[in-house]
Design a protein around this motif. Structure first.
Motif, PDB file in Angstrom:
ATOM      1  N   TRP A  90       0.843  -1.191   0.000  1.00  0.00           N
ATOM      2  CA  TRP A  90       0.000   0.000   0.000  1.00  0.00           C
ATOM      3  C   TRP A  90       0.882   1.247   0.000  1.00  0.00           C
ATOM      4  O   TRP A  90       1.892   1.320   0.692  1.00  0.00           O
ATOM      5  CB  TRP A  90      -0.891  -0.008   1.234  1.00  0.00           C
ATOM      6  CG  TRP A  90      -1.738   1.222   1.381  1.00  0.00           C
ATOM      7  CD1 TRP A  90      -2.978   1.430   0.868  1.00  0.00           C
ATOM      8  CD2 TRP A  90      -1.392   2.421   2.088  1.00  0.00           C
ATOM      9  NE1 TRP A  90      -3.425   2.684   1.205  1.00  0.00           N
ATOM     10  CE2 TRP A  90      -2.472   3.317   1.959  1.00  0.00           C
ATOM     11  CE3 TRP A  90      -0.281   2.833   2.806  1.00  0.00           C
ATOM     12  CZ2 TRP A  90      -2.478   4.584   2.529  1.00  0.00           C
ATOM     13  CZ3 TRP A  90      -0.263   4.097   3.373  1.00  0.00           C
ATOM     14  CH2 TRP A  90      -1.365   4.949   3.231  1.00  0.00           C
ATOM     15  N   GLY A  91       0.500   2.233  -0.778  1.00  0.00           N
ATOM     16  CA  GLY A  91       1.245   3.476  -0.862  1.00  0.00           C
ATOM     17  C   GLY A  91       2.137   3.584  -2.071  1.00  0.00           C
ATOM     18  O   GLY A  91       2.548   4.680  -2.453  1.00  0.00           O
ATOM     19  N   GLU A 143      -0.779   3.390  -6.346  1.00  0.00           N
ATOM     20  CA  GLU A 143      -1.957   4.239  -6.428  1.00  0.00           C
ATOM     21  C   GLU A 143      -1.622   5.423  -7.324  1.00  0.00           C
ATOM     22  O   GLU A 143      -0.456   5.808  -7.465  1.00  0.00           O
ATOM     23  CB  GLU A 143      -2.357   4.747  -5.039  1.00  0.00           C
ATOM     24  CG  GLU A 143      -1.268   5.591  -4.375  1.00  0.00           C
ATOM     25  CD  GLU A 143      -1.619   6.015  -2.963  1.00  0.00           C
ATOM     26  OE1 GLU A 143      -2.533   5.413  -2.371  1.00  0.00           O
ATOM     27  OE2 GLU A 143      -0.966   6.935  -2.444  1.00  0.00           O
ATOM     28  N   PRO A 145      -1.128   9.179  -8.268  1.00  0.00           N
ATOM     29  CA  PRO A 145      -0.771  10.310  -7.397  1.00  0.00           C
ATOM     30  C   PRO A 145      -1.941  11.218  -7.040  1.00  0.00           C
ATOM     31  O   PRO A 145      -1.961  11.794  -5.944  1.00  0.00           O
ATOM     32  CB  PRO A 145       0.269  11.072  -8.233  1.00  0.00           C
ATOM     33  CG  PRO A 145       0.860  10.042  -9.134  1.00  0.00           C
ATOM     34  CD  PRO A 145      -0.249   9.091  -9.444  1.00  0.00           C
ATOM     35  N   ASP A 146      -2.913  11.348  -7.936  1.00  0.00           N
ATOM     36  CA  ASP A 146      -4.038  12.256  -7.698  1.00  0.00           C
ATOM     37  C   ASP A 146      -5.277  11.544  -7.156  1.00  0.00           C
ATOM     38  O   ASP A 146      -6.353  12.146  -7.083  1.00  0.00           O
ATOM     39  CB  ASP A 146      -4.405  12.988  -9.001  1.00  0.00           C
ATOM     40  CG  ASP A 146      -3.276  13.874  -9.491  1.00  0.00           C
ATOM     41  OD1 ASP A 146      -2.464  14.318  -8.663  1.00  0.00           O
ATOM     42  OD2 ASP A 146      -3.179  14.111 -10.716  1.00  0.00           O
ATOM     43  N   PRO A 182      -5.583   9.025  -3.994  1.00  0.00           N
ATOM     44  CA  PRO A 182      -5.044   8.166  -2.925  1.00  0.00           C
ATOM     45  C   PRO A 182      -5.956   6.979  -2.634  1.00  0.00           C
ATOM     46  O   PRO A 182      -7.185   7.101  -2.674  1.00  0.00           O
ATOM     47  CB  PRO A 182      -4.962   9.109  -1.720  1.00  0.00           C
ATOM     48  CG  PRO A 182      -4.992  10.487  -2.292  1.00  0.00           C
ATOM     49  CD  PRO A 182      -5.818  10.402  -3.539  1.00  0.00           C
ATOM     50  N   LEU A 231      -7.371   5.448  -0.052  1.00  0.00           N
ATOM     51  CA  LEU A 231      -7.626   5.740   1.352  1.00  0.00           C
ATOM     52  C   LEU A 231      -7.975   4.472   2.137  1.00  0.00           C
ATOM     53  O   LEU A 231      -8.783   3.650   1.693  1.00  0.00           O
ATOM     54  CB  LEU A 231      -8.761   6.754   1.474  1.00  0.00           C
ATOM     55  CG  LEU A 231      -8.525   8.117   0.793  1.00  0.00           C
ATOM     56  CD1 LEU A 231      -9.772   8.973   0.895  1.00  0.00           C
ATOM     57  CD2 LEU A 231      -7.323   8.815   1.402  1.00  0.00           C
ATOM     58  N   LYS A 251       7.565   7.748  -3.927  1.00  0.00           N
ATOM     59  CA  LYS A 251       6.266   7.078  -4.005  1.00  0.00           C
ATOM     60  C   LYS A 251       5.425   7.816  -5.045  1.00  0.00           C
ATOM     61  O   LYS A 251       5.726   8.965  -5.402  1.00  0.00           O
ATOM     62  CB  LYS A 251       5.555   7.117  -2.652  1.00  0.00           C
ATOM     63  CG  LYS A 251       6.334   6.493  -1.510  1.00  0.00           C
ATOM     64  CD  LYS A 251       6.162   5.002  -1.480  1.00  0.00           C
ATOM     65  CE  LYS A 251       6.875   4.421  -0.261  1.00  0.00           C
ATOM     66  NZ  LYS A 251       6.264   3.221   0.259  1.00  0.00           N
ATOM     67  N   ARG A 305       2.799   9.363  -4.646  1.00  0.00           N
ATOM     68  CA  ARG A 305       2.301  10.631  -4.092  1.00  0.00           C
ATOM     69  C   ARG A 305       3.261  11.799  -4.347  1.00  0.00           C
ATOM     70  O   ARG A 305       2.841  12.957  -4.326  1.00  0.00           O
ATOM     71  CB  ARG A 305       2.038  10.482  -2.595  1.00  0.00           C
ATOM     72  CG  ARG A 305       3.276  10.292  -1.753  1.00  0.00           C
ATOM     73  CD  ARG A 305       2.944  10.240  -0.262  1.00  0.00           C
ATOM     74  NE  ARG A 305       2.313   8.981   0.079  1.00  0.00           N
ATOM     75  CZ  ARG A 305       2.981   7.955   0.642  1.00  0.00           C
ATOM     76  NH1 ARG A 305       4.274   8.077   0.898  1.00  0.00           N
ATOM     77  NH2 ARG A 305       2.373   6.834   0.944  1.00  0.00           N
ATOM     78  N   LYS A 320       2.130  14.023  -7.270  1.00  0.00           N
ATOM     79  CA  LYS A 320       0.775  14.576  -7.235  1.00  0.00           C
ATOM     80  C   LYS A 320       0.735  15.938  -7.939  1.00  0.00           C
ATOM     81  O   LYS A 320       1.595  16.790  -7.749  1.00  0.00           O
ATOM     82  CB  LYS A 320       0.318  14.740  -5.785  1.00  0.00           C
ATOM     83  CG  LYS A 320      -1.086  15.308  -5.638  1.00  0.00           C
ATOM     84  CD  LYS A 320      -1.483  15.436  -4.174  1.00  0.00           C
ATOM     85  CE  LYS A 320      -2.885  16.019  -4.037  1.00  0.00           C
ATOM     86  NZ  LYS A 320      -3.301  16.155  -2.618  1.00  0.00           N
TER      87      LYS A 320
END
Length: 562
Positions: free
Chosen positions: A59-60, A63, A65-66, A68, A70, A540, A542, A545
């Protein structure tokens, strides 16, 4: 005839990302996504899910970047692998969130693409059984590398009394995980181990796994956490200072070319690099105990991990796969299938197995099911004569070996390497002969564990390329061709035990590849807060993003300046 501005073929990670980005930049355009499956997700579509299937990624790291993933929505936490059903739901939700869902036609097969004199494309398709013709100005092919299963045939299989299928169809035959008693798995990659584990734990099957003597041998199956610091494997792949230990011709794109060159060409640097890779190998071998048990030894990889790209797997099972081997529930045989007869499987080593299921985890055919018209045959490759190609290939080989001496000592393989040409696309997306036409791109024609970051970066790069708004482009066709040959010949030297002979393969060279695309786009590729974080904190998804909006700001400033 329906007419569109952009048609994207494929609704997996890369197709959905390409659609989301294009709509974000051009919300006014008429866009269509065509997907041959009956649901979204590509490799994670509903009809490809089988018992126990999960992502290799934690996890992380898997996914968009825009968007998540959750925990309160999808129930997956830090340190957990992502169940396949969750990934399917996530990608379906992604399509709905960004307006791709209503622009997608499922059960849509594109059979033929014809380039018209005005540069548009005419697609012959079959949608829910009805034949149709679609016209589009721009075409993105995002069907990926796991669409067409490679299913072997065996002598006498017409007499086989059991069930034989490819791992892709395991979902369709998922009930056999509980009902089968004697299972033969053909293959020794991660999907073969997935299937073997499912059959051995969902029911009480005896599983025999076949490792071809003339193949690449068992996959490197590494623990989820490695090194004394218990780092996630995918975090190592995306930690900038660690990527320096892996040679790559686009490595200097990360801004640390001096450090890279020292490790690859200086005598002491090369010794440090060799020791680093040796420690990586030894940790996996010692952790799994391959040298302490004769049955486990059969699963020991035949070549050092250095020569393998993205084919490395992660031990993401709920219990130990190797305990099942020690208990005899999963047995390895280094043999081919000679023939089938009734319920019997005759092996090349003289053994005869009983089987009610044969599951072939035998990989994928890389060729496209689409045919092209109005494009010269070399139009999807190199637009130069064969003699010139041979000369440039030789020059590229010489440059690769001069820059990266570690690649001169190639491993001795048990199989004959393919003589076919690899995919030769600029930035691994655009056929060189089509570069100036800006009407065709391939997304996701790469093998990588960095899927989410790659899909996002490639999507933005393709849209900017279509619009003629890349900040950095090759100055001539010759420059395109030379760079394509250097990058693709490098793959053949770098990953002879991976996919380097036939297509782009990525491991520790993934982060600098994303750097290269962002540099082409004119947006920052160093996205950490400090220099120390830039070097030692893993990247990552993220971290990327909002890059589309970031690029739009750069593109607007450039337009005003001009």
């Amino acid at each position: 005839m329906d007419t569109y501005d952009v048609v994207i073929i494929g609704a997996g990670w890369f197709g959905l990302s390409a659609a989301k980005t294009r709509l974000e930049i051009h919300p006014e355009e008429k866009l269509l996504v065509l997907e041959s499956a009956s649901s979204f997700g590509g490799s994670w579509s509903a009809d490809r899910l089988y018992p126990g299937l999960k992502s290799n990624n934690f996890w992380g790291s898997y996914e968009h970047p825009d968007f998540p993933m959750l925990e309160e929505v999808y129930g997956v936490k830090h340190g957990q692998h992502i169940p396949a059903a969750v990934l399917h739901q996530y990608l379906t939700d992604f399509a709905k969130r960004f307006g791709v869902y209503e622009r997608t036609k499922l059960n849509a097969f594109v059979r033929h693409a014809k380039q018209m004199p005005d540069g548009t494309w005419e697609l012959s398709a079959e949608i829910s059984g009805a034949k149709t013709v679609i016209r589009t100005a721009k075409l993105i092919i995002a069907t990926g590398l796991t669409s067409q299963p490679n299913l072997p045939t065996y002598a006498g299989e017409e007499s086989f009394t059991g069930l034989k299928f490819h791992a892709k169809s395991f979902c369709e035959h998922g009930e056999t995980a509980k009902s089968a008693k004697r299972v033969v798995i053909v293959g020794c990659g991660k999907s073969a181990y997935d299937c073997a584990y499912a059959f051995a734990t969902e029911g009480d099957a005896q599983v025999d796994l076949l490792i071809r003597p003339s193949g690449q041998g068992p996959v490197w199956l590494v623990p989820g956490h490695v090194t004394p610091f218990r780092r996630m494997m995918e975090e190592l792949l995306h930690t900038r200072c660690l990527t320096w230990f892996s040679p790559t011709p686009w490595g200097a794109e990360d801004g640390y070319g001096v450090a890279r060159e020292w490790l690859q060409k200086n005598g002491l640097g090369r010794l440090i690099t060799a020791n680093w890779w040796a420690n990586m190998n030894n940790e996996v071998i010692e952790t799994h105990g391959f040298d302490t048990d004769p049955e486990l030894f059969k699963f020991k990889p035949w070549q050092p991990a250095f020569w393998t790209g993205s084919g490395v797997g992660i031990h993401n099972f709920d219990s130990s796969l190797w305990d099942l081997v020690k208990k005899g529930r999963i047995r390895a045989h280094i043999a081919d299938i000679d023939k089938l007869d009734g319920s019997q499987v005759f092996l090349s080593n003289g053994k005869v197995l009983e089987a009610d299921v044969i599951c072939c985890a035998t990989g994928w055919r890389k060729e496209s099911t689409m045919t092209f018209e109005g494009v010269e045959l070399e139009g999807l490759g190199l637009p130069i004569p064969a003699e010139e190609q041979a000369r440039l290939r030789k020059e590229a080989d010489e440059e690769v070996l001069e820059r990266f001496p570690i690649l001169r000592n190639q491993p001795v393989l048990r199989y004959e390497r393919t003589k076919s040409e690899p995919l030769r696309y600029y930035r691994f997306m655009v056929p060189p002969s089509h570069f100036n036409r800006r009407n065709l791109a391939f997304a996701g024609m790469v093998s990588t564990t960095s899927t989410a970051s790659f899909a996002n970066a490639q999507a933005l790069w393709i849209s900017a390329y279509f619009d003629g708004k890349l900040s950095r482009e090759p100055k001539s066709q010759d420059e395109v061709v030379k760079e394509v040959l250097l990058h693709t010949q490098f793959g053949k030297w770098r990953y002879p035990c991976g996919y380097g002979d036939s297509l782009p393969d990525f491991a520790f060279d993934a982060l600098p590849y994303v750097d290269m695309l962002l540099n082409d786009l004119g947006i920052k590729n160093h996205r950490k807060g400090t220099t120390m974080a830039e070097l030692v904190e893993p990247y990552k998804p993220r971290d990327y993003k909002g890059i589309t909006q970031e690029w739009l700001g750069v593109a607007d400033k450039c337009q005003l300046a001009n």
